[in-house]
Design a protein around this motif. Structure first.
Motif, PDB file in Angstrom:
ATOM      1  N   GLN A   1      65.090   3.931  94.870  1.00 16.51           N
ATOM      2  CA  GLN A   1      66.401   4.461  95.229  1.00 16.51           C
ATOM      3  C   GLN A   1      66.294   5.948  95.492  1.00 16.51           C
ATOM      4  O   GLN A   1      65.494   6.651  94.873  1.00 16.51           O
ATOM      5  CB  GLN A   1      67.408   4.154  94.125  1.00 16.51           C
TER       6      GLN A   1
ATOM      7  N   VAL B   1      77.377   8.611 100.132  1.00 13.33           N
ATOM      8  CA  VAL B   1      76.821   7.382 100.705  1.00 13.33           C
ATOM      9  C   VAL B   1      77.481   7.047 102.038  1.00 13.33           C
ATOM     10  O   VAL B   1      76.807   6.652 102.986  1.00 13.33           O
ATOM     11  CB  VAL B   1      76.944   6.197  99.715  1.00 13.33           C
TER      12      VAL B   1
ATOM     13  N   GLU C   1      76.038   9.276 104.816  1.00 13.33           N
ATOM     14  CA  GLU C   1      74.644   8.916 105.093  1.00 13.33           C
ATOM     15  C   GLU C   1      74.566   7.576 105.813  1.00 13.33           C
ATOM     16  O   GLU C   1      73.769   7.405 106.731  1.00 13.33           O
ATOM     17  CB  GLU C   1      73.816   8.866 103.801  1.00 13.33           C
ATOM     18  N   TYR C   2      75.383   6.643 105.394  1.00 14.68           N
ATOM     19  CA  TYR C   2      75.434   5.337 106.048  1.00 14.68           C
ATOM     20  C   TYR C   2      75.773   5.501 107.529  1.00 14.68           C
ATOM     21  O   TYR C   2      75.091   4.952 108.400  1.00 14.68           O
ATOM     22  CB  TYR C   2      76.455   4.454 105.339  1.00 14.68           C
TER      23      TYR C   2
ATOM     24  N   PRO D   1      78.067   0.427 102.255  1.00 17.32           N
ATOM     25  CA  PRO D   1      78.528   1.166 101.074  1.00 17.32           C
ATOM     26  C   PRO D   1      79.461   0.322 100.200  1.00 17.32           C
ATOM     27  O   PRO D   1      80.429  -0.261 100.683  1.00 17.32           O
ATOM     28  CB  PRO D   1      79.258   2.365 101.678  1.00 17.32           C
TER      29      PRO D   1
ATOM     30  N   LYS E   1      78.366   4.526  93.995  1.00 17.81           N
ATOM     31  CA  LYS E   1      78.532   3.862  95.289  1.00 17.81           C
ATOM     32  C   LYS E   1      77.126   3.777  95.860  1.00 17.81           C
ATOM     33  O   LYS E   1      76.349   4.732  95.769  1.00 17.81           O
ATOM     34  CB  LYS E   1      79.436   4.664  96.221  1.00 17.81           C
ATOM     35  N   TYR E   2      76.782   2.614  96.428  1.00 16.17           N
ATOM     36  CA  TYR E   2      75.420   2.435  96.931  1.00 16.17           C
ATOM     37  C   TYR E   2      75.440   1.700  98.266  1.00 16.17           C
ATOM     38  O   TYR E   2      76.418   1.047  98.638  1.00 16.17           O
ATOM     39  CB  TYR E   2      74.558   1.683  95.919  1.00 16.17           C
TER      40      TYR E   2
ATOM     41  N   GLN F   1      67.467   1.725  98.325  1.00 10.35           N
ATOM     42  CA  GLN F   1      68.870   1.882  97.922  1.00 10.35           C
ATOM     43  C   GLN F   1      69.246   3.362  97.942  1.00 10.35           C
ATOM     44  O   GLN F   1      68.519   4.197  97.412  1.00 10.35           O
ATOM     45  CB  GLN F   1      69.027   1.310  96.516  1.00 10.35           C
ATOM     46  N   LEU F   2      70.378   3.651  98.568  1.00  9.45           N
ATOM     47  CA  LEU F   2      70.959   4.994  98.537  1.00  9.45           C
ATOM     48  C   LEU F   2      72.083   4.970  97.502  1.00  9.45           C
ATOM     49  O   LEU F   2      72.899   4.053  97.517  1.00  9.45           O
ATOM     50  CB  LEU F   2      71.535   5.372  99.893  1.00  9.45           C
TER      51      LEU F   2
ATOM     52  N   GLN G   1      75.130   7.192  95.320  1.00 12.53           N
ATOM     53  CA  GLN G   1      76.000   8.355  95.080  1.00 12.53           C
ATOM     54  C   GLN G   1      76.665   8.142  93.731  1.00 12.53           C
ATOM     55  O   GLN G   1      77.269   7.099  93.483  1.00 12.53           O
ATOM     56  CB  GLN G   1      77.066   8.443  96.168  1.00 12.53           C
TER      57      GLN G   1
END
Length: 131
Positions: free
Chosen positions: A82, A88, A91-92, A106, A113-114, A126-127, A129
């Motif tokens: 991650q 997020v 970035e998304y 998201p 939030k991922y 995985q991103l 926040q």
């Protein structure tokens, strides 16, 4: 004790280098030939250039158990690792505009939030926040 290096298995180091630098925004730190077409190829965050290095490890090409594990994680939809981001949603959108594919849009889950992206090198990332 501290973490200075994290490894991500990739099937093509050159393609991984392009994806992680051109799309995700990492910076190349080390690029040393290891023989057999392999490299000690590390990246760092542009926001933390003295932080941990990300090794683009060609293990799946040379060590079958690594390839099996990488495939099993991806088939199960489990991210390899991650990366934290400030936002997020932004970035998304930024990454979608660059053609990055996501397996999970998201999503809020408690205090985070991922979103989960496909790194095109055999992994989901995985991103996250923190809310």
């Amino acid at each position: 004790m501290k973490v200075t290096l994290i490894s991500i298995p990739v099937r093509d180091q050159e393609e991984a280098l392009k994806f992680y630098t051109e799309k995700l925004g990492f910076l190349k730190k080390k690029d040393e030939p290891l023989g057999g077409g392999n490299r000690w190829l590390t990246l760092v965050s542009k926001d933390w250039p003295d932080g941990p290095e990300l090794l683009l490890e060609p293990a799946p090409n040379h060590f079958e158990p690594s390839k099996v594990y990488q495939n099993a994680l991806k088939e199960a939809g489990i991210p390899w690792t991650q990366f934290d981001v400030d936002n997020v949603d932004s970035e998304y959108e930024r990454l979608k505009d660059l053609g990055v594919e996501f397996s999970v849009k998201p999503t809020e889950a408690g205090t985070v939030k991922y979103a989960i992206l496909n790194d095109t090198c055999g992994n989901y990332i995985q991103l996250v926040q923190y809310l």
